[in-house]
Scaffold this motif. Structure first.
Motif, PDB file in Angstrom:
ATOM      1  N   THR A  40      11.345   3.159  14.833  1.00  0.00           N
ATOM      2  CA  THR A  40      11.439   2.258  15.980  1.00  0.00           C
ATOM      3  C   THR A  40      11.236   3.058  17.264  1.00  0.00           C
ATOM      4  N   ALA A  64       7.235   0.793  15.086  1.00  0.00           N
ATOM      5  CA  ALA A  64       7.865  -0.463  15.509  1.00  0.00           C
ATOM      6  C   ALA A  64       8.180  -0.391  16.996  1.00  0.00           C
ATOM      7  N   LEU A  91       8.125  -5.109  17.675  1.00  0.00           N
ATOM      8  CA  LEU A  91       9.580  -5.173  17.596  1.00  0.00           C
ATOM      9  C   LEU A  91      10.189  -4.985  18.970  1.00  0.00           C
ATOM     10  N   LEU A  93      13.891  -4.732  20.187  1.00  0.00           N
ATOM     11  CA  LEU A  93      15.274  -4.661  19.717  1.00  0.00           C
ATOM     12  C   LEU A  93      16.240  -5.395  20.639  1.00  0.00           C
ATOM     13  N   ASN A 118      15.959   4.672  12.914  1.00  0.00           N
ATOM     14  CA  ASN A 118      16.441   3.821  14.008  1.00  0.00           C
ATOM     15  C   ASN A 118      16.469   4.684  15.270  1.00  0.00           C
ATOM     16  N   HIS A 146      19.404  -2.587  16.004  1.00  0.00           N
ATOM     17  CA  HIS A 146      19.182  -1.724  14.838  1.00  0.00           C
ATOM     18  C   HIS A 146      20.025  -2.151  13.643  1.00  0.00           C
TER      19      HIS A 146
END
Length: 324
Positions: A40, A64, A91, A93, A118, A146
């Protein structure tokens, strides 16, 4: 905790950042052919450097990230430098709906996941900034987003356990030395008077302590099924994470700039500890632990090992990601 305990943690942070130990190098990462990884926030900084090494070691890597434009530029640069191509996974978050869409997209393409980094995070944004779900931006992004992503990708991670050469899948959560000075106040996660009494630095430290607790709780719950969860302090690294501190006006800004220039290390160094945790054979012996620069296990603050607090944090996260 008393003032002397807090002073001890501050000195420990200073020592660990100024005098990191260990001789692990990116070249030590083993061949990762057949492994699938998700990173991520991989379009910049530590995440980008992590993806670069994973590609060089033949992993299939999903980047991501929130911005397609930035991610595609980063993927192109990686292709130029490694000859390999990462895969963009959209993505955000800071939006639980986006996390659900990203997990669904990934699972539509892959049945197995071997390493989840993460890695993404936000540090020091203005207090007025919240997630789309009304959460503190730092806790919502760094911790809750996450948590939901990991929860949704667990079926693929458990499948990855079975196909991994060492019979483990790994979830590596980027924490920070800020975890050493953090404290958990559940009332501060949503906006209101309880949150507004904290500085943005205190809210960041809270999120990073929560990351360390999060990894330990994941290890306790799924370690018996082959999931290895480790939190990693990358060290004080020169990345885009400091963007909210670069334009501080006046003497405070000058001093902040000088301090950061003194202790900050390059992004490739910051990737080392999480790469070690995510790829090296010996790391599976440290499930639930806290890693520091460069690539070694060390204690976090005492609260990170409080079983009752850990249970409360896990239950709180579960409630926050529960669909209405």
């Amino acid at each position: 905790m008393g003032i002397f305990t807090e002073a001890y943690y501050l000195l420990l942070i200073f020592w660990r950042n100024c005098f990191p130990a260990g001789n692990f190098k990116a070249e030590d990462v083993p061949d990762l052919s057949g492994r699938v990884a998700v990173v991520t926030g991989g379009n910049v900084g530590i995440g980008w450097e992590t993806i670069k090494v994973l590609l060089q070691r033949n992993a299939k890597v999903y980047m991501a990230s929130r911005s397609r434009h930035k991610a595609e530029a980063a993927i192109e640069r990686l292709k130029t430098e490694t000859g390999k191509e990462a895969i963009f996974l959209e993505l955000d978050l800071g939006s639980l709906a986006s996390v659900r869409r990203a997990a669904s997209e990934f699972l539509s393409k892959e049945s197995e996941l071997h390493i989840l980094f993460n890695n993404a995070g936000v540090m020091g944004p203005p207090l007025d900034q919240l997630t789309s779900d009304g959460l503190d931006l730092q806790f919502g992004t760094n911790v809750i987003g996450h948590h939901l992503l990991t929860k949704l990708l667990l079926p693929a991670l458990l499948a990855g356990v079975r196909s991994s050469p060492d019979q483990h899948a790994r979830v590596i959560t980027t924490s920070s030395s800020g975890a050493m000075i953090g404290a958990i106040d559940f009332a501060s996660v949503r906006d209101g008077p309880a949150r507004r009494k904290y500085t943005k630095e205190a809210l960041y430290a809270q999120s990073k302590l929560a990351n360390a607790i999060q990894a330990r709780e994941l290890a306790k719950r799924y370690g018996g099924e082959g999931i290895v969860a480790i939190s990693a302090d990358p060290g004080s690294i020169e990345t885009d994470l400091q963007r909210y501190y670069r334009d501080v006006p006046g003497i405070v800004g000058v001093l902040t700039h000088l301090f950061l220039k003194t202790i900050l290390r390059p992004a490739p160094f910051g990737a080392l500890t999480q790469l070690w945790a995510g790829t090296m054979p010996e790391a599976i012996n440290h499930n639930g632990k806290y890693a520091i620069p460069a690539a070694r296990i060390a204690p976090c603050r005492a609260e990170a090992y409080d079983d009752e607090l850990g249970k409360r944090v896990w239950e709180f996260l579960e409630e926050e990601v529960r669909e209405a």
